[in-house]
Enzyme design. Structure first.
Site, short mmCIF file in Angstrom:
data_model
loop_
_atom_site.label_atom_id
_atom_site.label_comp_id
_atom_site.label_asym_id
_atom_site.label_seq_id
_atom_site.Cartn_x
_atom_site.Cartn_y
_atom_site.Cartn_z
N LYS A 95 0.77 -1.09 0.08
CA LYS A 95 0.06 -0.10 -0.11
C LYS A 95 1.03 1.32 -0.25
CE LYS A 95 -4.33 -1.53 2.52
NZ LYS A 95 -4.36 -2.40 1.31
N ASP A 128 -1.60 -1.84 -4.29
CA ASP A 128 -2.56 -1.88 -3.88
C ASP A 128 -3.42 -0.51 -4.23
OD1 ASP A 128 -2.38 -4.18 -2.54
OD2 ASP A 128 -3.04 -3.74 -0.60
N MET A 129 -4.81 -0.47 -4.39
CA MET A 129 -5.57 0.77 -4.69
C MET A 129 -6.30 1.24 -3.28
SD MET A 129 -5.51 3.28 -6.71
CE MET A 129 -5.42 2.90 -8.41
N GLN A 157 -10.07 -0.45 -9.51
CA GLN A 157 -11.45 -0.81 -8.89
C GLN A 157 -12.47 -0.81 -9.72
OE1 GLN A 157 -10.12 2.10 -6.05
NE2 GLN A 157 -10.14 0.79 -4.29
N ARG A 178 -4.37 -6.03 -11.66
CA ARG A 178 -5.18 -6.62 -10.71
C ARG A 178 -6.59 -5.96 -10.78
NH1 ARG A 178 -3.90 -5.85 -5.19
NH2 ARG A 178 -2.43 -7.31 -5.10
N GLY A 182 -13.52 -3.27 -5.19
CA GLY A 182 -13.21 -2.02 -4.47
C GLY A 182 -13.68 -2.24 -3.15
N ALA A 183 -13.06 -1.95 -2.06
CA ALA A 183 -13.23 -2.33 -0.56
C ALA A 183 -13.54 -1.15 0.36
CB ALA A 183 -12.18 -2.85 -0.05
N ARG A 288 -12.99 -6.59 5.46
CA ARG A 288 -13.54 -7.97 5.07
C ARG A 288 -14.95 -8.47 5.74
NH1 ARG A 288 -9.23 -7.19 3.22
NH2 ARG A 288 -10.89 -6.37 1.57
C1 FAD Z 1 -6.37 -10.38 -4.56
C2 FAD Z 1 -7.06 -9.20 -3.92
C3 FAD Z 1 -6.73 -8.01 -3.70
C4 FAD Z 1 -7.53 -7.11 -3.52
N1 FAD Z 1 -6.78 -5.76 -3.36
C5 FAD Z 1 -7.60 -4.72 -3.12
C6 FAD Z 1 -7.20 -3.37 -3.34
O1 FAD Z 1 -5.95 -2.88 -3.61
N2 FAD Z 1 -8.18 -2.16 -3.09
C7 FAD Z 1 -9.47 -2.52 -2.92
O2 FAD Z 1 -10.25 -1.75 -2.61
N3 FAD Z 1 -9.76 -3.68 -2.49
C8 FAD Z 1 -9.02 -4.93 -2.87
N4 FAD Z 1 -9.53 -6.11 -2.64
C9 FAD Z 1 -11.21 -6.27 -2.19
C10 FAD Z 1 -12.08 -6.08 -3.09
O3 FAD Z 1 -12.11 -4.78 -3.67
C11 FAD Z 1 -13.24 -6.60 -2.64
O4 FAD Z 1 -13.63 -6.07 -1.50
C12 FAD Z 1 -13.27 -8.22 -2.54
O5 FAD Z 1 -12.54 -8.84 -3.10
C13 FAD Z 1 -14.78 -8.52 -2.16
O6 FAD Z 1 -15.49 -8.45 -3.45
P1 FAD Z 1 -15.63 -9.70 -4.57
O7 FAD Z 1 -15.12 -9.50 -5.84
O8 FAD Z 1 -14.99 -10.96 -3.85
O9 FAD Z 1 -17.26 -10.00 -4.83
P2 FAD Z 1 -18.64 -9.84 -3.81
O10 FAD Z 1 -19.62 -9.64 -4.38
O11 FAD Z 1 -18.17 -8.88 -2.57
O12 FAD Z 1 -18.49 -11.23 -3.26
C14 FAD Z 1 -18.93 -12.28 -3.86
C15 FAD Z 1 -18.84 -13.64 -2.86
O13 FAD Z 1 -17.46 -14.01 -2.26
C16 FAD Z 1 -17.70 -14.21 -1.05
N5 FAD Z 1 -17.00 -13.09 -0.38
C17 FAD Z 1 -16.36 -12.02 -0.49
N6 FAD Z 1 -16.03 -11.24 0.47
C18 FAD Z 1 -16.10 -12.21 1.42
C19 FAD Z 1 -15.58 -12.05 2.66
N7 FAD Z 1 -14.98 -10.92 3.25
N8 FAD Z 1 -15.86 -13.08 3.48
C20 FAD Z 1 -16.48 -14.26 3.17
N9 FAD Z 1 -16.84 -14.41 1.92
C21 FAD Z 1 -16.56 -13.22 1.00
C22 FAD Z 1 -19.26 -14.23 -0.80
O14 FAD Z 1 -19.66 -15.72 -0.72
C23 FAD Z 1 -19.84 -13.49 -1.84
O15 FAD Z 1 -20.96 -13.56 -2.19
C24 FAD Z 1 -8.74 -7.34 -3.18
C25 FAD Z 1 -9.19 -8.44 -3.18
C26 FAD Z 1 -8.50 -9.57 -3.73
C27 FAD Z 1 -8.94 -10.97 -3.82
#
Ligand code: FAD
Length: 305
Positions: A95, A128-129, A157, A178, A182-183, A288
């Site tokens: 980050k 990371d973003m 994102q 990647r 978006g989180a 998370r």
């Molecule tokens: C390798 C990686 C790097 C990342 N880097 C960044 C970053 O640099 N910046 C950023 O803003 N975000 C980052 N993220 C987080 C990302 O933005 C999402 O918030 C996160 O991946 C949840 O979105 P999703 O695509 O899995 O879809 P969602 O629609 O949120 O989830 C799909 C399904 O996956 C499962 N799931 C998802 N999250 C969880 C959880 N926390 N606990 C349990 N089950 C879950 C559930 O079954 C859900 O229904 C990263 C994620 C990954 C995998």
């Protein structure tokens, strides 16, 4: 619930409370093999036996002391040495605010440059973003780093309206990208407020990356999502345009959708697991929880036995 959890992730008081509670620490362990780099390296070795690769991230953000940013940088240099010594198929993800971005772009760039140099030809250093106020600065530092070295990748994102344009301007750099949903907690002025629009935009952006790949652009495409419906749509879309499985990869977080991680690896895709570790896990863990508020019940179950 999502907004509440994301707002809570910024609370110092909550952080102090949570990090002291045993039941919270127990719940966190589902997403984190441990707080030390040794825990993370051991977990990566186990994953590697099942055909999964790893990306390490040392938790922390918004550092306000140059000495601390330097310590984080040195930590990553050590991790890169240990990856090589252990012959692990692993990379790191950083980050920029942990490398001192809030203290100045030059300091941050110098720290990032040291990490990229140490990684050498042994894999990509991912950036990371973070929250939207950092996007311009992150893109600028990425462009500089990419001009100097090919082994640097960037997270973008799908929830941001701007990302499609950002991707178009990044593709000529032959980047490693990647794609995530978006989180962070973002206002509707910059990000799609509805999940279904974020999901659709993710699909569109991923298709844009896959099409670029098909046209011969030298881009590394990492689709970082746990969304199994989306993953199926994307693999079908890639197959329908004739893209082989090794043209793109999937990345997920440690402890989430383990069966899917293994399935993808078994069926021929590159499947990468991001392993986070460190003592500064509170804000990261709250994000998370926000992704899947059902996780809150998991914490409660830990509390009540
Ligand atoms: C390798 C990686 C790097 C990342 N880097 C960044 C970053 O640099 N910046 C950023 O803003 N975000 C980052 N993220 C987080 C990302 O933005 C999402 O918030 C996160 O991946 C949840 O979105 P999703 O695509 O899995 O879809 P969602 O629609 O949120 O989830 C799909 C399904 O996956 C499962 N799931 C998802 N999250 C969880 C959880 N926390 N606990 C349990 N089950 C879950 C559930 O079954 C859900 O229904 C990263 C994620 C990954 C995998």
């Amino acid at each position: 619930m999502r907004s509440l959890l994301l707002a809570g992730s910024q609370s110092r008081w909550l952080r102090e409370q949570a990090t002291r509670r045993r039941f919270v620490r127990r719940a966190v362990s589902r997403f984190m093999p441990g707080e030390t780099v040794d825990d993370a390296l051991a977990a990566a070795r186990t994953l590697q036996e099942s055909g999964l690769q790893a990306v390490f991230t040392h938790l922390g953000e918004n550092i306000s002391d140059p000495a601390e940013a330097d310590a984080v940088t040195r930590h990553y240099l050590d991790v890169l040495d240990r990856i090589r010594m252990m012959n692990l198929s692993a990379e790191v993800s950083v980050k920029l605010t942990q490398l001192g971005l809030d203290l100045g772009a030059e300091l941050c760039y110098a720290n990032l440059g040291r990490i990229i140099e140490r990684a050498g030809g042994h894999g990509v250093v991912w950036i990371d973003m973070e929250a939207s106020p950092y996007v311009d600065a992150t893109l600028e530092l990425y462009r500089r780093a990419r001009a100097a070295s090919s082994n640097v990748g960037l997270c973008v994102q799908a929830y941001l309206y701007r990302t499609q344009n950002d991707l178009e301007s990044l593709l000529p750099l032959q980047p490693a990208i990647r794609l995530v949903k978006g989180a962070y907690k973002e206002p509707a002025s910059v990000a799609f407020p509805h999940k279904r629009d974020v999901d659709e935009n993710y699909f569109r952006l991923a298709a844009q990356l896959l099409a670029a790949k098909l046209q011969g652009t030298n881009v590394r495409v990492a689709l970082a999502t746990h969304d199994t419906v989306l993953i199926r749509r994307l693999t079908e879309a890639a197959a329908s345009i004739g893209l082989p499985k090794d043209a793109y990869e999937f990345q997920m977080l440690y402890g989430i959708q383990r069966a899917e991680q293994l399935r993808l690896a078994k069926e021929g895709w590159s499947s990468v697991v991001l392993i986070a570790y460190g003592t500064y896990w509170f804000a990261w863990y709250m994000r998370r929880l926000a992704e899947r508020p059902a996780n809150v019940f998991f914490v409660m179950r830990n509390l009540f036995g």
